[in-house]
Design an enzyme around this catalytic site. Structure first.
Site, PDB file in Angstrom:
ATOM      1  N   ASN A   9      28.748  43.352  36.718  1.00 58.21           N
ATOM      2  CA  ASN A   9      29.015  43.214  38.148  1.00 58.21           C
ATOM      3  C   ASN A   9      28.823  41.812  38.702  1.00 58.21           C
ATOM      4  O   ASN A   9      28.899  41.603  39.903  1.00 58.21           O
ATOM      5  CB  ASN A   9      28.160  44.205  38.934  1.00 58.21           C
ATOM      6  CG  ASN A   9      28.585  45.628  38.660  1.00 58.21           C
ATOM      7  OD1 ASN A   9      29.761  45.904  38.455  1.00 58.21           O
ATOM      8  ND2 ASN A   9      27.637  46.536  38.640  1.00 58.21           N
ATOM      9  N   CYS A  10      28.584  40.842  37.860  1.00 54.61           N
ATOM     10  CA  CYS A  10      28.394  39.457  38.285  1.00 54.61           C
ATOM     11  C   CYS A  10      29.742  38.849  38.703  1.00 54.61           C
ATOM     12  O   CYS A  10      30.769  39.081  38.060  1.00 54.61           O
ATOM     13  CB  CYS A  10      27.790  38.685  37.116  1.00 54.61           C
ATOM     14  SG  CYS A  10      27.811  36.907  37.295  1.00 54.61           S
ATOM     15  N   ASP A  11      29.759  38.068  39.780  1.00 55.36           N
ATOM     16  CA  ASP A  11      30.999  37.452  40.258  1.00 55.36           C
ATOM     17  C   ASP A  11      31.627  36.525  39.217  1.00 55.36           C
ATOM     18  O   ASP A  11      32.852  36.516  39.046  1.00 55.36           O
ATOM     19  CB  ASP A  11      30.750  36.677  41.556  1.00 55.36           C
ATOM     20  CG  ASP A  11      30.530  37.606  42.744  1.00 55.36           C
ATOM     21  OD1 ASP A  11      30.903  38.796  42.662  1.00 55.36           O
ATOM     22  OD2 ASP A  11      29.975  37.136  43.755  1.00 55.36           O
ATOM     23  N   MET A  13      31.367  36.775  36.037  1.00 57.55           N
ATOM     24  CA  MET A  13      31.912  37.635  34.989  1.00 57.55           C
ATOM     25  C   MET A  13      33.253  38.218  35.424  1.00 57.55           C
ATOM     26  O   MET A  13      34.199  38.268  34.647  1.00 57.55           O
ATOM     27  CB  MET A  13      30.935  38.764  34.662  1.00 57.55           C
ATOM     28  CG  MET A  13      29.646  38.298  34.031  1.00 57.55           C
ATOM     29  SD  MET A  13      29.866  37.435  32.469  1.00 57.55           S
ATOM     30  CE  MET A  13      30.642  38.696  31.490  1.00 57.55           C
ATOM     31  N   LYS A  14      33.331  38.657  36.670  1.00 57.36           N
ATOM     32  CA  LYS A  14      34.582  39.212  37.179  1.00 57.36           C
ATOM     33  C   LYS A  14      35.704  38.180  37.106  1.00 57.36           C
ATOM     34  O   LYS A  14      36.837  38.500  36.748  1.00 57.36           O
ATOM     35  CB  LYS A  14      34.392  39.714  38.611  1.00 57.36           C
ATOM     36  CG  LYS A  14      33.528  40.960  38.684  1.00 57.36           C
ATOM     37  CD  LYS A  14      33.293  41.375  40.117  1.00 57.36           C
ATOM     38  CE  LYS A  14      32.355  42.566  40.196  1.00 57.36           C
ATOM     39  NZ  LYS A  14      32.053  42.949  41.562  1.00 57.36           N
TER      40      LYS A  14
END
Length: 115
Positions: A9-11, A13-14
């Site tokens: 859910n890390c930005d 990572m997205k």
């Protein structure tokens, strides 16, 4: 194929996942919040790029550590903390089959690294 280590859910990572999808880059995801990262892999990463590159000193997890824990002076202490608190590891960590590493997401750097 590249392996992408991080937290789902890390930005950052997205952004990395979206970039891979957009550019058709096959990848394997390792969620180190759920499964951690083996100590021996962290040691290899530290030898390759340095523990200061891996430890996220700007995140919530670091700020929640005691002042004694935050006083990281050695690789062994950094590795022990990253094993105990996987969220301390910067994201994403991208590893190629040849063992090359990239930490963080920048579209230009990412593009030259994974292609």
């Amino acid at each position: 194929m590249v392996r992408i280590y991080g937290i789902k859910n890390c930005d950052s990572m997205k952004k990395a996942f979206a970039w891979c999808e957009e550019h058709g880059v096959a990848h394997e995801f390792h969620d180190y919040k759920k499964t951690g990262v083996p100590r021996d892999r962290l040691v290899l990463w530290c030898r390759a790029i340095g523990w200061k590159t891996l430890v996220n000193t700007k995140g919530t997890t670091f700020r929640k550590l005691t002042p004694e824990q935050q006083d990281i002076q050695t690789q062994s202490k950094a590795v022990a903390l990253m094993v105990e608190f996987p969220s301390l590891i910067k994201r994403p960590v991208v590893e190629t089959d040849s063992g090359q590493l990239l930490v963080g997401f920048d579209p230009v750097t990412f593009g030259s690294f994974v292609k």
